[in-house]
Design a protein around this motif. Structure first.
Motif, PDB file in Angstrom:
ATOM      1  N   TYR A  37       7.669  18.785 -26.888  1.00 57.88           N
ATOM      2  CA  TYR A  37       8.259  19.134 -28.173  1.00 57.88           C
ATOM      3  C   TYR A  37       8.024  20.605 -28.485  1.00 57.88           C
ATOM      4  N   ARG A  40      10.200  22.823 -26.276  1.00 57.84           N
ATOM      5  CA  ARG A  40      11.588  22.880 -26.736  1.00 57.84           C
ATOM      6  C   ARG A  40      11.733  23.715 -27.993  1.00 57.84           C
ATOM      7  N   SER A  41      10.793  23.595 -28.919  1.00 53.97           N
ATOM      8  CA  SER A  41      10.894  24.340 -30.173  1.00 53.97           C
ATOM      9  C   SER A  41      10.648  25.829 -29.970  1.00 53.97           C
ATOM     10  N   ASN A  43      11.323  27.370 -27.015  1.00 53.74           N
ATOM     11  CA  ASN A  43      12.212  27.792 -25.925  1.00 53.74           C
ATOM     12  C   ASN A  43      11.450  28.386 -24.736  1.00 53.74           C
ATOM     13  N   SER A  48       9.517  20.781 -17.458  1.00 62.82           N
ATOM     14  CA  SER A  48       8.654  19.807 -18.132  1.00 62.82           C
ATOM     15  C   SER A  48       7.698  19.129 -17.162  1.00 62.82           C
TER      16      SER A  48
END
Length: 109
Positions: A37, A40-41, A43, A48
């Motif tokens: 998370y 992704r937030s 960038n 992963s």
């Protein structure tokens, strides 16, 4: 040599699974979701799978040092790490994506 029965195999698998470090497995999976998370937030440009593997090794290593694990406990921790990677990939991700699909299918747009 006698062939093991299905019950013997089932007992062996149950014993193996029960002896894993489930506190580590569940907390590692939660940390992995937080890391993904955050990735992704923010960038971040790291795959992963590498982020999760690195996080698991660092978390397991820190846990082993912090709790002064002996070699047998470290072996169990390593097996728990490998099990958590497979458990997370094969079961948890599928379950979460299924729930997300059901929630988005049922929500009005």
């Amino acid at each position: 040599m006698e062939t093991p029965s299905i019950l013997d195999i089932g007992q062996f698998i149950a014993s193996y699974i029960l002896n894993l470090n489930w506190t580590y497995i569940l907390s590692f999976i939660l940390l992995a979701y937080l890391a993904i998370y955050f990735k992704r937030s923010e960038n971040l440009n790291i795959p992963s799978r590498y982020l999760v593997a690195l996080l698991g090794l660092l978390y397991g290593g820190g846990l082993a040092i912090f709790k002064s694990y002996n070699i047998e406990q470290i072996d169990t921790l390593l097996q728990s790490f490998l099990f958590a990677l497979g458990f997370h990939k094969l079961l948890i991700e599928k379950l979460v994506s299924f729930i997300q699909r059901k929630l988005t299918a049922g929500s009005p747009e």
